[in-house]
Design an enzyme around this catalytic site. Structure first.
Site, PDB file in Angstrom:
ATOM      1  N   ARG A 128       0.820  -1.219   0.000  1.00  0.00           N
ATOM      2  CA  ARG A 128       0.000   0.000   0.000  1.00  0.00           C
ATOM      3  C   ARG A 128       0.852   1.266   0.000  1.00  0.00           C
ATOM      4  O   ARG A 128       0.584   2.214  -0.742  1.00  0.00           O
ATOM      5  CB  ARG A 128      -0.923  -0.016   1.238  1.00  0.00           C
ATOM      6  CG  ARG A 128      -1.956   1.067   1.297  1.00  0.00           C
ATOM      7  CD  ARG A 128      -3.112   0.873   0.327  1.00  0.00           C
ATOM      8  NE  ARG A 128      -2.900   1.540  -0.928  1.00  0.00           N
ATOM      9  CZ  ARG A 128      -3.185   1.033  -2.116  1.00  0.00           C
ATOM     10  NH1 ARG A 128      -3.693  -0.177  -2.227  1.00  0.00           N
ATOM     11  NH2 ARG A 128      -2.945   1.704  -3.201  1.00  0.00           N
TER      12      ARG A 128
ATOM     13  N   LYS B  57       3.107  24.698  -4.024  1.00  0.00           N
ATOM     14  CA  LYS B  57       1.817  24.117  -3.613  1.00  0.00           C
ATOM     15  C   LYS B  57       1.888  22.594  -3.657  1.00  0.00           C
ATOM     16  O   LYS B  57       1.093  21.928  -4.328  1.00  0.00           O
ATOM     17  CB  LYS B  57       0.694  24.675  -4.493  1.00  0.00           C
ATOM     18  CG  LYS B  57       0.527  26.179  -4.328  1.00  0.00           C
ATOM     19  CD  LYS B  57      -0.532  26.783  -5.241  1.00  0.00           C
ATOM     20  CE  LYS B  57      -0.584  28.299  -5.022  1.00  0.00           C
ATOM     21  NZ  LYS B  57      -1.488  28.986  -5.974  1.00  0.00           N
TER      22      LYS B  57
ATOM     23  N   LYS C  94       6.397  39.613  -3.230  1.00  0.00           N
ATOM     24  CA  LYS C  94       4.964  39.733  -3.482  1.00  0.00           C
ATOM     25  C   LYS C  94       4.454  41.064  -2.952  1.00  0.00           C
ATOM     26  O   LYS C  94       5.203  41.843  -2.356  1.00  0.00           O
ATOM     27  CB  LYS C  94       4.233  38.575  -2.808  1.00  0.00           C
ATOM     28  CG  LYS C  94       4.726  37.206  -3.262  1.00  0.00           C
ATOM     29  CD  LYS C  94       3.770  36.114  -2.843  1.00  0.00           C
ATOM     30  CE  LYS C  94       4.245  34.770  -3.418  1.00  0.00           C
ATOM     31  NZ  LYS C  94       3.233  33.734  -3.282  1.00  0.00           N
TER      32      LYS C  94
ATOM     33  N   GLU D  59       6.632  39.499  -8.292  1.00  0.00           N
ATOM     34  CA  GLU D  59       5.279  39.200  -8.744  1.00  0.00           C
ATOM     35  C   GLU D  59       4.573  40.520  -9.072  1.00  0.00           C
ATOM     36  O   GLU D  59       4.543  41.429  -8.242  1.00  0.00           O
ATOM     37  CB  GLU D  59       4.539  38.470  -7.609  1.00  0.00           C
ATOM     38  CG  GLU D  59       3.204  37.911  -7.984  1.00  0.00           C
ATOM     39  CD  GLU D  59       2.544  37.168  -6.813  1.00  0.00           C
ATOM     40  OE1 GLU D  59       3.189  36.263  -6.236  1.00  0.00           O
ATOM     41  OE2 GLU D  59       1.418  37.549  -6.456  1.00  0.00           O
TER      42      GLU D  59
END
Lengths: 276, 276, 276, 276, 276, 276
Positions: free
Chosen positions: F97, F132, F164, F194
């Site tokens: 698994r 992410k 940012k 950014e």
């Protein structure tokens, strides 16, 4: 078993025992000397955990050779050589104490469990442990109980439900407690309810408990409780179980008798490691 | 003590006991309920480790309030309330078992130690533990021995020298072993030599051992050994020490009597945590 | 030594140096290329820690072959090839920096220690380290000191007692401090008292200290202190010890001269790893 | 900074220094005594790491109060009180050594870096560290370099590319190496090529290296290399940089001068913690 | 839940994301600036894990204030502010990504689960997860499934039995497998047998399985299996369950429908953290 | 890659999945049985992570033999046998698994990445991931992206700068933010800014940003931004990138298109492990 967990236990134990090395051995041995030693039972008992002793030595020194002579669960008499170990003397000396500390405790638990289990042999009940294990060693102690002929109670707070008085109070009754729990737990999980009197037993049966624990009840109450339950749930007896009184509690209809003493009050089995 | 180590022990114990949470409590409690509970001694014994129990609850929930009523080392009778704990019910339930498992073991060790220590009160000897402790819990068990009135033997293989027969063989004699070790160790460290007969005792004295252990000798041999040593080293007696035979071994001139059973074969003290 | 601890040090160091791999090597090498490299001393010094360098490579890649050419404690000259290493090029490149960082520091400590030790050769004193080691590397640095011909002071706060001014103040005098400590520690443990003047030296002798440290005393005071102590305790000199002034402090009767600089202010020995 | 990493460093250091507690302090103090102490610079230097010292005490005892008097990067003279700490005496004594070991090393690095940085002030170059840091302490040592006025080279093998001779050989030339790497790395990552002669410099320029390191070149070669590069890449000089020769290497056109000695060969700044 | 485990997950995640700190934020912020930010759902979904996001920020900085606006299990629409967070700007920036990575995944799982659960609302079946969770995050993912209205299958290989074809082969049949297992497991543990055809279903019923899984059967076979089982065991359907076909499988008599996709193939819910 | 990190991931995953062993397998198998199994792709996809699956089995049992049949990055069709594994049946069942959970996720990411990458093949842009990723698995997920034909964005907050809006506000403008950062970071590190509109783009160009991210801009604005940047910086497009709209964003002059969905919203590739 999950060997990765056992290796962590062993690694922690060896670091605990040698925060800066074995100053005696490191001062005397060049590192080239080799020896052979035997593990000998110095009293009768049940063997459990030889593979753990082996893992201790392998952790220190992959070149150590460990030969198990007794098998797990075997009852040995005083004087039996249960294993041989050979390899670098320094490695043997560094592992000796940790290996024995684990092995003697595991054999002690297996031996104690076997004593209880033998009493129950002709009854329909089995002896089970509890969560009263030594913090950090539960996986090994639960294994030792199985090896001694016992069965395990739940491993942890995560794998089975045990509803006790405080849960019952908070939920507003046994029925409500069982219902709340049933919604929150895996469908693979059983629910045990701890009861201390017959009306609680009745409630637990009605609530659909899978297992009902009769906590600290006397023999007569146990007999009545079994009748009330009428095979609608497994029945567990708990509370002050000793080798002397266990047969009193092993009434027909009882499935499990559990005892914390199997793991919390253990006499280490006397085992020596002798260099030969 | 080093609280960081104790916190690691506790963290491991709580993760062991809740790999996926407390499914009973998590299903029933909303998390807002609060409770109060008392720790009660259910038999006579010596208290050791209340601060550890406190740390268990604090680790789960910083908001728990733990009030120690008994003090460390205090002898309490059955029925004594030794501590109170209050706060979120769910936190109390999650910590209960781990707190008790640690506390009961520590009190058990302290109580057993005290039994031995009381026997020795009018002798010149003190009772000492060994390295036969539960792997992972040594710092707590050695503390419990001290709390029960015993003294600690070395903490680990790193902080004192113990020369045993295998070291002696490898070094070619006690004298040579002591000399080799003396060169390799801190000047702050003492050297103990384990002896099993009087000629070894003599050799150890000549070699300048700081402590001489008389291993498994009978009373008469012990008396002769003490005479040979003549205060030139501390004298430790070891081997099959029990509460029954300890006074036999507490001969004048003996400084330390050590017993592995203080930590390897312990009856947990019976203590309950009851919600009120 | 306890290899499990050294493996933890190495594992942490390699993770520190490669939180997401070696992006240079991983981009260029297919993983099949092999190489051979030599470790060469680029200045004179004492070798310590080749086995640690070996462990670094083995941790990355069990298939690496590491051949030690110099031995531990050997004094090598500039240009000496002290070890060879061969195996997958990518593994060699990934381990190079961590292996050198550890090896160069250990050799630097051994070399510095040897400088001090040689000065003391004809005196009765030995050079000792302190607890002023690099956090996390103490086991390796203490080893390097031994390898360079020094002796170790206590390993940690747990394995020997050092009573300093704050302890004395809290206890209400040296005598009281020694007494309190004697009760709380293993019988295998020695007590050292740090003194800064002759009256403290006298007190320490009376209190039965095993070792007396003369802290930052001038030569004349040291001589008087030695006379006061009169062989009733080991004598340690400490404070601003340098290679230049060490012989001034190595007065007859001094057993140990300790210096934090052995480990806190070290010049890494210049060693290169060259692919051949 | 990432405080979680620093807390791990501190926790490991405190466990290393107290595997079984501080036996001196634990024997003498009741735990209720409080004290105040000052950290005093005993020589001139640059302050770096007071917050780390604070974290050491807080780790032991959340109730300790630590007041920073000097600020990070400040140059202090001998005798300056740089911080005050107060709280339970036992906690202060247990944290003293680890706090100082970290602080003195960090201040030592900052001070050494500042020495190099001041030499470069009127040049266009900055002093940079390397990966030759103490295993396990890189995050703190790189911080200390910045605090002393230096700049950091890459943190690890993961965050920037450094193509060395072995990579070049394996790739079949500088151009091919740069191309292969460019494909495998984040677009946020720069590529540095280590060169040892002018033809390699030319190749590196052609290959589009972002940074070109001139390794162990003499002044004249460096001047020629700068001319070849012609601002098409940043230029780093490395190899045997000392405070004495650094200005020789700080030729116009050089952006960075890097030195492993900033972190591998450091004199701990002399700082004491005195109870008042 | 066991917060200690969740804290370990968070600590590892933050160290993974900042092996050497947040170099952008550390370069720009002095550390004194404060900010406030909101978490806003940018699409409809089920909220799960706000307490985990809170723990992320608290781990970085105990002074951060996190206010949950939505409650666990709540269905929110795009544009809903689900939480507010305020405190030091640098701490908010350092925690943002890890908090969102965990929260978005947990909400994604809860949302997906709810979609399945709603389909089953008028059936007698519930949707369950599997062990096909993200390694290291199982405790959080299983929680998210519960929060989305699903039920959990077993947590691990330790807390329930699942007998698959390989076990059956090794044991020599379903009956023998169930018997062997029954002897080795806690009495609190249930046994599930995975079946792929009707004869296996019959065998499983006879063997006394507590739960029978119908693996990858078509609707007609499922109907026949339910009839064979006749309430003698719980019935679970598994294999290629999608939102589209789930109602086809939710035949009367089915208790559980399990789907690995709930956790192995999840769309993170779109949630932003905006400074205000 | 850094295998030590991957081993930690695997060890944690196996302990998560077996806190007390595999009770099914441990009850049925004697430990001597051996088996062979194949890993089969059950849908088309890109293979990534076979070596991780191998490491899972080796971690449980060094004697397992794992044969990779497909190579990393290979596109396989449904029905392809991608690997074979053989050895002790119990070890195969315990690892199955965890091996699949890791492998299926990695292949899922590689497959999704390849979908994006193929769309971009004739453009000048490459597809990149983000931060992410799944907490704890970043090293594996970033590898899977590379294996699928994508490029990695920065690994963590430590290895590249991303300025940012909050950084810009705190610094008082883009220019000031870039300047502050440039002073605090390694010379090997690039700075990305950014931007959300064209005036910010202009500012970022003037400030000397190495990379300019165009966040959530429409096609026309992107075209204008590219013109403003005029090759003075790398250009990254980000925000709601899907396989459908990616070609719209792959305007000439765009270097990188980044998408969090590559790792945060992944369908596990369907792969089975079948015993044969």
């Amino acid at each position: 078993m999950n060997n990765l967990l056992i290796e962590r236990i062993i690694e922690n134990a060896l670091i605990e025992d040698m925060p800066f090395g074995d100053i005696t051995t490191d001062s005397i041995f060049t590192g080239d000397e080799t020896s052979e030693a035997v593990f000998m039972a110095k009293e009768e008992g049940v063997i459990a955990g030889l593979f753990v002793a082996e893992m201790v030595f392998k952790k220190i020194d992959g070149g150590i050779c460990f030969e198990k002579i007794s098998s797990e669960g075997e009852i040995v008499t005083a004087g039996t050589i249960i294993a041989k170990v050979s390899g670098k003397s320094a490695s043997l000396l560094k592992g000796e104490r940790v290996a024995l500390n684990l092995l003697q405790r595991m054999c002690g638990i297996a031996t104690k469990t076997r004593g209880f289990a033998e009493k129950l042999e002709s009854s329909g009940a089995v002896i089970a442990d509890t969560r009263k294990t030594t913090p950090g060693l539960r996986i090994l102690e639960k294994y030792a109980v199985r090896t001694g002929g016992g069965t395990n109670h739940r491993f942890s707070l995560s794998d089975a439900v045990m509803i006790k008085d405080n849960h019952i109070k908070a939920a507003g009754g046994i029925k409500s407690a069982v219902e709340k729990v049933r919604k929150g737990i895996p469908h693979t999980t059983t629910i045990e309810v701890e009861t201390s009197n017959l009306s609680e037993v009745s409630e637990a049966v009605e609530a659909g408990a899978d297992i009902i624990m009769l906590d600290n009840m006397d023999r007569e109450t146990i007999i009545k409780a079994v009748a009330i339950i009428g095979k609608k749930a497994s029945v567990e007896v708990s509370g002050n179980v000793t080798e002397n009184n266990i047969l009193d509690k092993a009434i027909e209809g009882i499935d499990i008798i559990s005892s914390g003493a199997l793991t919390h009050s253990v006499k280490a089995m006397d085992i020596s490691m002798k260099f030969i």
